[in-house]
Design a protein around this motif. Structure first.
Motif, PDB file in Angstrom:
ATOM      1  N   LEU A 262      -9.996  -5.505   2.831  1.00  0.00           N
ATOM      2  CA  LEU A 262     -10.598  -4.272   3.315  1.00  0.00           C
ATOM      3  C   LEU A 262     -11.602  -4.564   4.419  1.00  0.00           C
ATOM      4  O   LEU A 262     -11.721  -3.777   5.355  1.00  0.00           O
TER       5      LEU A 262
ATOM      6  N   VAL B 155       1.414  -6.669   0.989  1.00  0.00           N
ATOM      7  CA  VAL B 155       0.472  -6.665  -0.131  1.00  0.00           C
ATOM      8  C   VAL B 155       1.188  -7.022  -1.426  1.00  0.00           C
ATOM      9  O   VAL B 155       2.254  -6.488  -1.733  1.00  0.00           O
TER      10      VAL B 155
ATOM     11  N   LEU C   2      -2.898  -7.942  -7.363  1.00  0.00           N
ATOM     12  CA  LEU C   2      -4.077  -8.524  -6.728  1.00  0.00           C
ATOM     13  C   LEU C   2      -5.196  -8.673  -7.747  1.00  0.00           C
ATOM     14  O   LEU C   2      -5.284  -7.886  -8.694  1.00  0.00           O
TER      15      LEU C   2
ATOM     16  N   MET D 272      -8.117  -5.439  -7.773  1.00  0.00           N
ATOM     17  CA  MET D 272      -7.523  -4.164  -7.373  1.00  0.00           C
ATOM     18  C   MET D 272      -6.013  -4.367  -7.324  1.00  0.00           C
ATOM     19  O   MET D 272      -5.545  -5.339  -6.745  1.00  0.00           O
ATOM     20  N   SER D 273      -5.266  -3.469  -7.905  1.00  0.00           N
ATOM     21  CA  SER D 273      -3.815  -3.630  -7.861  1.00  0.00           C
ATOM     22  C   SER D 273      -3.296  -3.254  -6.472  1.00  0.00           C
ATOM     23  O   SER D 273      -3.965  -2.579  -5.693  1.00  0.00           O
ATOM     24  N   GLY D 274      -2.093  -3.714  -6.184  1.00  0.00           N
ATOM     25  CA  GLY D 274      -1.458  -3.335  -4.928  1.00  0.00           C
ATOM     26  C   GLY D 274      -1.243  -1.840  -4.832  1.00  0.00           C
ATOM     27  O   GLY D 274      -1.313  -1.262  -3.749  1.00  0.00           O
TER      28      GLY D 274
ATOM     29  N   GLU E 222      -3.262   0.433  -6.123  1.00  0.00           N
ATOM     30  CA  GLU E 222      -4.577   0.990  -5.769  1.00  0.00           C
ATOM     31  C   GLU E 222      -4.868   0.770  -4.287  1.00  0.00           C
ATOM     32  O   GLU E 222      -5.390   1.658  -3.614  1.00  0.00           O
ATOM     33  N   PHE E 223      -4.524  -0.414  -3.783  1.00  0.00           N
ATOM     34  CA  PHE E 223      -4.720  -0.711  -2.375  1.00  0.00           C
ATOM     35  C   PHE E 223      -3.900   0.238  -1.503  1.00  0.00           C
ATOM     36  O   PHE E 223      -4.384   0.780  -0.518  1.00  0.00           O
TER      37      PHE E 223
ATOM     38  N   LEU F 100      -5.444   3.639  -1.454  1.00  0.00           N
ATOM     39  CA  LEU F 100      -6.637   3.623  -0.607  1.00  0.00           C
ATOM     40  C   LEU F 100      -6.249   3.718   0.865  1.00  0.00           C
ATOM     41  O   LEU F 100      -6.858   4.477   1.630  1.00  0.00           O
ATOM     42  N   LEU F 101      -5.224   2.974   1.266  1.00  0.00           N
ATOM     43  CA  LEU F 101      -4.758   3.061   2.651  1.00  0.00           C
ATOM     44  C   LEU F 101      -4.292   4.472   2.983  1.00  0.00           C
ATOM     45  O   LEU F 101      -4.620   4.999   4.053  1.00  0.00           O
TER      46      LEU F 101
ATOM     47  N   TRP G 226      -6.152   4.315   8.534  1.00  0.00           N
ATOM     48  CA  TRP G 226      -5.257   3.297   7.998  1.00  0.00           C
ATOM     49  C   TRP G 226      -3.929   3.863   7.520  1.00  0.00           C
ATOM     50  O   TRP G 226      -2.995   3.128   7.236  1.00  0.00           O
TER      51      TRP G 226
ATOM     52  N   CYS H 100       4.032   2.391  -0.069  1.00  0.00           N
ATOM     53  CA  CYS H 100       4.745   1.241   0.481  1.00  0.00           C
ATOM     54  C   CYS H 100       6.049   1.726   1.120  1.00  0.00           C
ATOM     55  O   CYS H 100       6.807   2.460   0.503  1.00  0.00           O
TER      56      CYS H 100
END
Length: 74
Positions: free
Chosen positions: A1, A14, A18, A21-23, A25-26, A29-30, A36, A61
């Motif tokens: 981040l 990704v 992770l 933070m899980s992928g 969650e990432f 967030l994006l 982003w 994704c």
């Protein structure tokens, strides 16, 4: 981040598992951050069940690659 705050990449790979933070969650967030949101995101995971793939795509994704990845050059 922290890196995203400094530059905008053309693509993000990704791992779905992770630390901290899980992928998923990432990815969420994006998608929730306007600057982003348009960055293509590719998820990587050893979990290859259709439900896993669907969850990653729902989170944002664009593609999903299962591990291990075979090296076609070996």
């Amino acid at each position: 981040l922290e890196l995203l705050a400094q530059a905008t990449p053309d693509l993000i790979l990704v791992d779905m598992q992770l630390p901290g933070m899980s992928g998923l969650e990432f990815a969420a967030l994006l998608q929730a951050t306007p600057q982003w949101r348009g960055i293509p995101l590719v998820g990587l995971s050893a979990h290859a069940m259709p439900r896993d793939i669907a969850r990653a795509r729902e989170a944002g994704c664009r593609e999903y690659i299962t591990k291990p990845i075979d090296d076609p050059f070996t």
